[in-house]
Design an enzyme around this catalytic site. Structure first.
Site, PDB file in Angstrom:
ATOM      1  N   SER A   1       0.805  -1.225   0.000  1.00 31.38           N
ATOM      2  CA  SER A   1       0.000   0.000   0.000  1.00 31.38           C
ATOM      3  C   SER A   1       0.837   1.274   0.000  1.00 31.38           C
ATOM      4  O   SER A   1       0.314   2.355  -0.271  1.00 31.38           O
ATOM      5  CB  SER A   1      -0.950   0.016   1.203  1.00 31.38           C
ATOM      6  OG  SER A   1      -0.225   0.125   2.410  1.00 31.38           O
TER       7      SER A   1
ATOM      8  N   LYS B   1      -0.442   4.061   6.812  1.00 34.30           N
ATOM      9  CA  LYS B   1      -0.985   4.982   5.815  1.00 34.30           C
ATOM     10  C   LYS B   1      -0.599   6.422   6.162  1.00 34.30           C
ATOM     11  O   LYS B   1      -0.144   6.723   7.261  1.00 34.30           O
ATOM     12  CB  LYS B   1      -2.521   4.890   5.776  1.00 34.30           C
ATOM     13  CG  LYS B   1      -3.086   3.533   5.379  1.00 34.30           C
ATOM     14  CD  LYS B   1      -2.904   3.231   3.919  1.00 34.30           C
ATOM     15  CE  LYS B   1      -3.638   1.964   3.509  1.00 34.30           C
ATOM     16  NZ  LYS B   1      -3.092   0.749   4.144  1.00 34.30           N
TER      17      LYS B   1
END
Length: 236
Positions: A148, A187
Site C-alpha cells: 500500500s 498509511k
C-alpha cells in the site's frame, strides 16, 4: 572491478577492523553476512563487492572455495594497539531497536517496551543515519506486509522505524490500530475538522494508485506511532 579512487573508504576500514577483531576473538574469519551486519549493509552482494576491492588492493586474501576463508594481509596502522576494542566500537556506532511485530497483522501493536530484552529480535541502525530529532527510547521497528505504500518507496517485508505517538499531524505516515476489527495499517494521516475545530473524520491514504483510501468516521481508531525511518530489505 573499480578501484577506490582515494584509497580506503571508511567502510573499507570498518570491514578490515571487524575481520581482524573477529578472528582474534573467535580464531576464524566472519561470514559475509556477519560482516554485513557489522557495517550495516544488508546486501551480501555489496559486501562481496567491498571485499573484492580490498583483495584487489592486497589488503586481504580470499579462498572462495572455502567458507570464512579471509585473511588480512595488511592491517590498518590505526588499529594497532586497540584491536580488542574494535568490536565494541562497532557496536557503539549502531543503535538497536526491538522488532515487535508486523504492520497489518492481526495483533495489537504494544507500546514501546520499557526494557529491551532478548524476547525481541533487534534491528540495528548506524547512529549516523538515525534522525537526530527523534528520541531513541520511543522507537520500535515493524516489518511491513503488503504494497500500500510503494510510491513512498516502502515495499513488502521492508522494516519501518516508528516513533511511539498517540497524535499525528496531517501528512504524517502513521501506524494505526482499529479496536473494532483488531487490524493494523500503515498509511498517510489526513484528519478533517468541522468549523468548530472538532475532528469529524480521518482519511488514511495509501501511496499506491491501485488502492483506495480508507475513510474513517465514527469508528475507534488509535494512532500507535509515526514512521521516522525506512530500512530496505534487499532481495536477491
Amino acid at each position: 572491478m573499480v578501484k577506490p579512487r582515494n584509497g580506503l573508504s571508511e567502510r573499507h576500514k570498518r570491514i578490515l577492523q571487524f575481520i581482524e577483531s573477529y578472528r582474534q576473538q573467535n580464531g576464524y574469519a566472519p561470514s559475509i553476512r556477519e560482516i554485513g551486519d557489522a557495517i550495516g549493509v544488508g546486501s551480501t552482494s555489496l559486501v562481496n563487492y567491498y571485499l573484492d576491492q580490498l583483495e584487489h588492493l592486497k589488503y586481504i586474501q580470499r579462498n572462495r572455495s572455502i567458507s570464512r576463508a579471509i585473511r588480512v594481509l595488511r592491517p590498518l596502522p590505526e588499529s594497532n594497539g586497540r584491536r580488542g576494542n574494535v568490536l565494541q566500537t562497532l557496536r557503539e556506532d549502531f543503535l538497536a531497536f526491538p522488532l515487535i511485530g508486523r504492520i497489518a497483522a492481526g495483533v495489537p501493536l504494544p507500546a514501546v517496551p520499557q526494557e529491551i530484552t532478548e524476547d525481541y529480535e533487534m534491528v540495528h541502525v548506524a547512529t549516523s543515519d538515525f534522525p537526530a530529532r527523534v528520541r531513541r527510547e520511543n522507537v520500535y521497528a515493524l516489518e511491513v506486509q503488503g504494497d500500500s505504500m510503494i510510491d513512498a518507496l516502502i515495499y513488502d517485508q521492508d522494516i519501518v522505524l516508528v516513533e511511539y505517538a498517540q497524535d499525528a499531524n496531517k501528512g504524517d505516515m502513521v501506524a494505526v490500530w482499529f479496536d473494532d476489527t483488531n487490524e493494523t495499517t500503515l498509511k498517510y494521516y489526513e484528519p478533517e475538522y468541522d468549523r468548530y475545530g472538532r475532528l469529524r473524520s480521518v482519511t488514511l491514504r495509501p501511496a499506491n494508485p491501485t488502492m483506495q483510501p480508507i475513510k474513517v468516521e465514527n469508528r475507534p481508531l488509535r494512532i500507535q506511532g509515526k514512521v521516522v525511518m525506512v530500512i530496505r530489505k534487499y532481495r536477491q
